[in-house]
Design a protein around this motif. Structure first.
Motif, PDB file in Angstrom:
ATOM      1  N   ARG A  38       0.843  -1.200   0.000  1.00 24.59           N
ATOM      2  CA  ARG A  38       0.000   0.000   0.000  1.00 24.59           C
ATOM      3  C   ARG A  38       0.862   1.228   0.000  1.00 24.59           C
ATOM      4  O   ARG A  38       1.920   1.266   0.583  1.00 24.59           O
ATOM      5  N   ILE A  77     -21.058  14.709  18.375  1.00 29.23           N
ATOM      6  CA  ILE A  77     -20.189  13.596  17.955  1.00 29.23           C
ATOM      7  C   ILE A  77     -20.911  12.706  16.963  1.00 29.23           C
ATOM      8  O   ILE A  77     -20.305  12.154  16.045  1.00 29.23           O
ATOM      9  N   LEU A  92     -20.182  13.621  13.309  1.00 24.25           N
ATOM     10  CA  LEU A  92     -18.815  13.800  12.841  1.00 24.25           C
ATOM     11  C   LEU A  92     -18.452  12.697  11.856  1.00 24.25           C
ATOM     12  O   LEU A  92     -19.127  11.668  11.798  1.00 24.25           O
ATOM     13  N   PRO A 112     -16.420   9.434  10.266  1.00 27.64           N
ATOM     14  CA  PRO A 112     -16.132   8.180  10.985  1.00 27.64           C
ATOM     15  C   PRO A 112     -14.746   8.169  11.606  1.00 27.64           C
ATOM     16  O   PRO A 112     -13.783   8.645  11.022  1.00 27.64           O
ATOM     17  N   PRO A 113     -14.629   7.645  12.808  1.00 27.78           N
ATOM     18  CA  PRO A 113     -13.325   7.544  13.461  1.00 27.78           C
ATOM     19  C   PRO A 113     -12.657   6.207  13.141  1.00 27.78           C
ATOM     20  O   PRO A 113     -13.244   5.346  12.501  1.00 27.78           O
ATOM     21  N   ILE A 114     -11.439   6.073  13.626  1.00 31.10           N
ATOM     22  CA  ILE A 114     -10.699   4.817  13.418  1.00 31.10           C
ATOM     23  C   ILE A 114     -11.320   3.740  14.313  1.00 31.10           C
ATOM     24  O   ILE A 114     -11.726   4.012  15.437  1.00 31.10           O
ATOM     25  N   LYS A 115     -11.326   2.536  13.791  1.00 31.07           N
ATOM     26  CA  LYS A 115     -11.924   1.432  14.540  1.00 31.07           C
ATOM     27  C   LYS A 115     -11.008   1.031  15.681  1.00 31.07           C
ATOM     28  O   LYS A 115      -9.810   0.881  15.496  1.00 31.07           O
ATOM     29  N   THR A 165     -16.096  -7.068  22.666  1.00 26.81           N
ATOM     30  CA  THR A 165     -17.105  -6.457  21.793  1.00 26.81           C
ATOM     31  C   THR A 165     -17.034  -7.076  20.414  1.00 26.81           C
ATOM     32  O   THR A 165     -16.017  -7.624  20.013  1.00 26.81           O
ATOM     33  N   TYR A 181     -10.230   8.357   4.415  1.00 20.67           N
ATOM     34  CA  TYR A 181     -11.466   7.601   4.587  1.00 20.67           C
ATOM     35  C   TYR A 181     -11.706   6.588   3.494  1.00 20.67           C
ATOM     36  O   TYR A 181     -12.749   5.963   3.442  1.00 20.67           O
ATOM     37  N   THR A 185      -8.458   2.009   4.760  1.00 20.56           N
ATOM     38  CA  THR A 185      -8.364   2.623   6.077  1.00 20.56           C
ATOM     39  C   THR A 185      -9.303   1.895   7.015  1.00 20.56           C
ATOM     40  O   THR A 185     -10.329   1.366   6.619  1.00 20.56           O
ATOM     41  N   ASN A 186      -8.962   1.945   8.270  1.00 22.80           N
ATOM     42  CA  ASN A 186      -9.650   1.126   9.251  1.00 22.80           C
ATOM     43  C   ASN A 186     -10.706   1.960   9.967  1.00 22.80           C
ATOM     44  O   ASN A 186     -10.562   2.275  11.136  1.00 22.80           O
ATOM     45  N   ARG A 187     -11.748   2.361   9.263  1.00 20.49           N
ATOM     46  CA  ARG A 187     -12.717   3.270   9.872  1.00 20.49           C
ATOM     47  C   ARG A 187     -13.978   2.537  10.308  1.00 20.49           C
ATOM     48  O   ARG A 187     -14.346   1.518   9.734  1.00 20.49           O
ATOM     49  N   THR A 188     -14.638   3.129  11.278  1.00 20.66           N
ATOM     50  CA  THR A 188     -15.877   2.536  11.751  1.00 20.66           C
ATOM     51  C   THR A 188     -16.921   3.634  11.855  1.00 20.66           C
ATOM     52  O   THR A 188     -16.610   4.808  11.754  1.00 20.66           O
ATOM     53  N   THR A 189     -18.159   3.252  12.043  1.00 22.05           N
ATOM     54  CA  THR A 189     -19.189   4.289  12.134  1.00 22.05           C
ATOM     55  C   THR A 189     -19.187   4.915  13.523  1.00 22.05           C
ATOM     56  O   THR A 189     -18.693   4.329  14.483  1.00 22.05           O
ATOM     57  N   VAL A 190     -19.773   6.090  13.595  1.00 16.99           N
ATOM     58  CA  VAL A 190     -19.814   6.802  14.863  1.00 16.99           C
ATOM     59  C   VAL A 190     -20.662   6.018  15.865  1.00 16.99           C
ATOM     60  O   VAL A 190     -20.356   5.974  17.053  1.00 16.99           O
ATOM     61  N   PHE A 203     -18.684   3.360  17.422  1.00 14.42           N
ATOM     62  CA  PHE A 203     -17.676   3.948  18.285  1.00 14.42           C
ATOM     63  C   PHE A 203     -18.262   4.350  19.620  1.00 14.42           C
ATOM     64  O   PHE A 203     -17.690   4.092  20.684  1.00 14.42           O
ATOM     65  N   LEU A 204     -19.436   4.991  19.582  1.00 24.35           N
ATOM     66  CA  LEU A 204     -20.038   5.449  20.825  1.00 24.35           C
ATOM     67  C   LEU A 204     -20.622   4.293  21.622  1.00 24.35           C
ATOM     68  O   LEU A 204     -20.842   4.412  22.819  1.00 24.35           O
ATOM     69  N   LEU A 263     -19.287   1.370  22.126  1.00 25.83           N
ATOM     70  CA  LEU A 263     -18.295   0.478  22.742  1.00 25.83           C
ATOM     71  C   LEU A 263     -18.444   0.455  24.257  1.00 25.83           C
ATOM     72  O   LEU A 263     -18.406  -0.600  24.885  1.00 25.83           O
ATOM     73  N   LYS A 297     -21.368  -1.528  25.461  1.00 24.12           N
ATOM     74  CA  LYS A 297     -21.229  -2.985  25.355  1.00 24.12           C
ATOM     75  C   LYS A 297     -20.345  -3.549  26.446  1.00 24.12           C
ATOM     76  O   LYS A 297     -20.465  -4.708  26.802  1.00 24.12           O
ATOM     77  N   ARG A 298     -19.404  -2.722  26.925  1.00 23.47           N
ATOM     78  CA  ARG A 298     -18.477  -3.262  27.925  1.00 23.47           C
ATOM     79  C   ARG A 298     -18.939  -2.998  29.342  1.00 23.47           C
ATOM     80  O   ARG A 298     -18.287  -3.401  30.293  1.00 23.47           O
ATOM     81  N   GLN A 338     -27.011   4.935  19.097  1.00 24.01           N
ATOM     82  CA  GLN A 338     -28.056   5.424  18.190  1.00 24.01           C
ATOM     83  C   GLN A 338     -28.935   4.260  17.800  1.00 24.01           C
ATOM     84  O   GLN A 338     -29.016   3.883  16.640  1.00 24.01           O
TER      85      GLN A 338
END
Lengths: 656, 252
Positions: free
Chosen positions: A164, A642, A645, A647-650, A656, B193, B197-202, B205-206, B208, B211-212, B221
């Protein structure tokens, strides 16, 4: 204090734009922050981190680099290929110079401050000479001549590594010949510029490392990653008494949730900003001399100026966005209840108007008149005034065309209480008074700036009886003008911290001023001196918890029937100051909730003081008194911001 | 095209086709062309169309002979005529241009203010140069819009314009610039993006934390309020109308 019905408003869909570049100016301790929509904000770090100036954004501007040069001059360069210089006095853009090299990816000023270096898309590095008025093109370097490049160039290149493509997001050049590069593989690499070899490589993240900033002394630098972590690297000696030093990663900070696009290193603090729109300033404990509350983390999320205006008679709220305005009518209820109840709405809030602005510029300021029939807003080039008509439940809008020529850009707009006059503070320092008639207007007067310098007027306040107008500039004191006789009445003595909110009380005509260091002054306009109460407050000093609040007071209002009450709010609390009660000293408890009714009178007297603070509604963007028994509080929960916004990094978490 | 004298030659069409497109300067060339044309026309002398009656008579005759002098005289006449027309055209154009220039000068004079007022303006503006750059802009704008006002100040003469109110740009450059800007933005977007790339949805993310937590909660949401907005609106409207109908029915 009284009982109030509170309209809790959460339908203001405010999402601040993400932070793209951050630049720190050591001389004046100011921070310039540029956002993704082109807005540039200047924060005064010594004035309690207050945002004192801002330049509105533009749709075509995509800033990629921001830098200070020659002391106090601010330059930015972007993907549209232009270098912009900002005029910090008049709060507009001085000029835009096209570099003719395609999109500009990076820009840096030379250490002497007299030259500007930019890296363009076509591979060339251009050198500009900074002259007192403008910048002048001097030389063009080809891509390979790196020996002529000065120290600390931040550049962007493409490098193909393994499968890459690995993008180098930032490069820093130290004076001893070491080059530090941060790339999208999550590595911080140290190279030797003389031999062109890799000295050391640190793998610090699973995602991109997007920004780097080196301190002036070159003994520490900070990098920001896409996961929101900020790492601090320091040059530490190998053993305690050896002279050999090496770079060690010392501290990680996790204050962001999204990508950290830009970092800056001031002598005492690490500054970071990114896609999650927070500006985080982290003072470094070893660099801070006095360990008091100043050394705490500062996170600036909410705007330091008002984006909402309210029409009390018609119960309307005007929300200001970057490219449109929304007008809402508040809902109503017929139920009653006790303290703390949530009353059901009989009529929902109504979205009356969605007004889009013409042109690519952002809206600077907007206002709705107290009677609800006029809306005015301004962009960087034009001023718009609309007349509203209400028939039953419908609303019709009519634009007042043919605005006068001098009204092209306004920093602040204010309507008088009876909605007959419009006060406009322009960015040339003038204050225009315009009389509003049935479908048109008439220019009454212009107050020119006082001492010949162009002072941009930032905040306005008008007295409810319409006689007095208070205007605050950025450095001079607050000027008070007599509107009936159209001349300057007096000037409140200048204070070394900027004004964050202004208001004039009804009947008594006391001017209440809030500054960014959380001081509150009360000045009597008819008497031309500070009031007795204000002198007492200054003598005794405000409570230390009050002074340690993070966010500035953005709005002050008054109760029409209780002249001893002042209502003010910041982002996390609202407070009613009762001037008839004694002031709290440092030993009393500042935040005391309402004591239950069956407590003894003695207890009540001990805890009763002038500052009644409530933290029920937060984060508050706006709070005002609609009438004697109603308050409106506009909240903006952080989760709602938030949620919108990118998407953030996973992050993979166990379980989980 | 050569202007051939109308001559009933054997194959008039082919002869014209043989001759050069460019205009021969003298008759000699034309003659030469015609002479050249002859043998080939002879070669191409396929069975003629028998529509022309007159042709039968001239079939066996040789073409007419021209004397050199007459041909030369003719050529000279042509040249003179052509020269005359060119000269006439030039003089006409010159006159036209002169007239237009005079007209412009007159119009300009009409638009300019008398010199006295200009002088007054220069002195006034030098004292308060910074007072109202907005007015400058206005006058420049008005000038550009070509409105029919009497008072039009020629601003370049009075003051040095520090703010340009308009810039002339080539549209082609602007498109190129926009294209490059879009390409740069797309590059940044893809590298941050894009795929790989290792992106996830908001939402994920929120959620997580939910769940823990020791007591597991729903995602941040969980409800999608944007689903079926149109359907909900239609349902609301229908309900209102149904209620009104029921009221009317019950009243009756």
């Amino acid at each position: 204090m009284g009982e109030f019905k509170v309209h809790r408003v959460r339908f203001f869909n405010y999402v601040p734009p993400g932070i793209r570049c951050v630049a720190y100016n050591n001389q004046s301790n100011r921070l310039a922050v540029s956002r993704t929509d082109g807005t540039v904000e200047i924060y005064n770090l010594s004035a309690n981190y207050f945002q004192e100036k801002f330049f509105p954004g533009h749709e075509s501007r995509a800033t990629e680099a921001l830098c200070w040069a020659q002391g106090q001059r601010l330059f930015s360069a972007g993907l549209n290929g232009e270098i912009l210089e900002y005029d910090l006095q008049a709060l507009n853009i001085k000029y835009a110079m096209d570099a003719f090299g395609g999109p500009i990816w990076s820009m840096i000023a030379s250490p002497s401050g007299s030259q500007l270096l930019i890296g363009c898309e076509d591979g060339s590095v251009k050198l500009f000479q900074i002259t007192p008025d403008k910048i002048q093109f001097e030389r063009n370097f080809d891509r390979q001549k790196s020996s002529a490049i000065r120290k600390m160039i931040v550049d962007r290149q493409y490098m193909s590594v393994s499968k890459r493509k690995c993008i180098v997001w930032g490069v820093a050049f130290l004076s001893d010949g070491t080059v530090i590069s941060v790339d999208s593989a999550g590595k911080v690499q140290f190279w030797d510029s003389a031999t062109g070899t890799l000295i050391k490589s640190h793998l610090i993240a699973n995602a991109d490392v997007q920004s780097i900033a080196v301190a002036d002394q070159e003994d520490s630098f900070v990098v920001g990653t896409a996961e929101g972590t900020v790492f601090h690297f320091q040059l530490v000696s190998v053993t305690s008494n050896s002279t050999e030093k090496q770079w060690v990663r010392t501290k990680p900070f996790q204050h962001h949730t999204h990508d950290v696009r830009s970092v800056a290193h001031s002598p005492t603090a690490l500054i970071s900003g990114g896609t999650d729109t927070h500006l985080v300033i982290r003072p470094l404990m070893e660099k801070v001399e006095v360990k008091n509350y100043d050394a705490a983390l500062r996170k600036i999320t909410f705007p330091h100026r008002r984006l909402i205006s309210c029409s009390k008679k018609k119960q309307l709220l005007l929300f200001q966005f970057a490219h449109h305005l929304e007008l809402w009518r508040l809902g109503s209820t017929v139920a009653t209840g006790k303290n703390g109840d949530t009353l059901p709405l009989s009529k929902n809030a109504d979205h009356l108007l969605h007004l889009k602005t013409k042109g690519p510029e952002n809206i600077i300021c907007s206002s709705v008149s107290p009677c609800g029939s006029w809306i005015a807003y301004s962009t960087a080039c034009r001023f718009f005034l609309y007349r509203l008509n209400y028939e039953h439940d419908n609303i019709s809008l009519k634009r007042v065309s043919k605005m006068p020529a001098f009204l092209h850009s306004a920093l602040q707009i204010l309507f008088s209480e009876d909605s007959t006059k419009l006060f406009v503070a322009s960015n040339q320092g003038c204050l225009h008074v315009i009389q509003l008639l049935e479908g048109s207007f008439k220019h009454l007067h212009t107050f020119q700036p006082q001492s010949g310098t162009v002072e941009a007027m930032c905040l306005l306040a008008v007295s409810p009886d319409g006689n007095w107008l208070a205007a605050s500039g950025t450095s001079a004191g607050v000027h008070v003008y007599n509107v009936k006789h159209l001349k300057l009445h007096c000037t409140v003595p200048a204070y070394n911290f900027p004004v964050t909110a202004l208001a004039i009380a009804p009947n008594t005509n006391y001017l209440v001023i809030a500054h960014s260091d959380q001081q509150v002054f009360e000045y009597s306009i008819p008497d031309k001196q500070y009031t007795e109460w204000s002198r007492n407050v200054q003598k005794q000093g405000l409570h230390h918890l009050w002074l340690q609040r993070d966010t500035p007071i953005t709005h002050i209002s008054f109760h029409p029937k209780r002249p001893m009450h002042i209502l003010l709010h910041d982002a996390y609390m609202f407070c009613i100051i009762d001037k008839s009660l004694p002031l709290p000293n440092d030993k009393t408890v500042l935040y005391n909730p309402l004591p239950p009714k069956n407590e003894s009178d003695v207890f009540r007297r001990r805890t009763a003081h002038a500052f009644k603070i409530s933290k029920i509604y937060k984060p508050l963007l706006f709070l005002d008194l609609l009438d004697e028994r109603t308050l409106v509080a506009v909240e903006r929960p952080l989760d709602d911001i938030i949620a919108q916004l990118p998407p953030p990094i996973k992050k993979k978490k166990f379980g989980t | 095209m050569v202007q051939l004298r109308p001559r009933a030659s054997r194959t008039p069409a082919s002869a014209e086709a043989m001759v050069d497109e460019g205009q021969p300067t003298s008759e000699e060339e034309a003659e030469h062309g015609l002479l050249l044309g002859q043998p080939s026309s002879g070669a191409a002398a396929e069975p003629l169309e028998e529509d022309e009656e007159g042709d039968d008579e001239f079939d066996d005759e040789a073409p007419e002979e021209l004397t050199f002098a007459s041909a030369q005289a003719e050529a000279r006449e042509e040249e003179r005529r052509v020269r005359e027309t060119v000269r006439r055209d030039k003089t006409l154009l010159k006159e036209k241009r002169k007239r237009r220039e005079e007209l412009f000068i007159e119009q300009k004079k009409r638009k300019l203010l008398p010199d006295i007022i200009l002088e007054q303006l220069t002195t006034a503006s030098q004292t308060g140069a910074k007072k109202s750059p907005g007015k400058l802009k206005v006058s420049l704008h008005k000038k550009r819009e070509d409105c029919e006002k009497e008072k039009k100040v020629k601003v370049e003469k009075v003051q040095s314009v520090s703010q340009r109110s308009y810039v002339a740009v080539r549209l082609k450059d602007q498109d190129l610039r926009d294209a490059r800007q879009q390409a740069a933005k797309a590059f940044i977007r893809d590298s941050l993006y894009g795929p790989g790339t290792n992106r996830t949805t908001v939402n994920k993310f929120l959620s997580l934390d939910n769940k823990r937590a020791p007591v597991k909660k729903a995602a941040a949401q969980f409800l999608n309020n944007a689903w079926g907005v149109q359907k909900k609106q239609n349902a609301k409207r229908f309900k209102r109308r149904w209620m009104v109908r029921r009221m009317k029915a019950s009243k009756k």
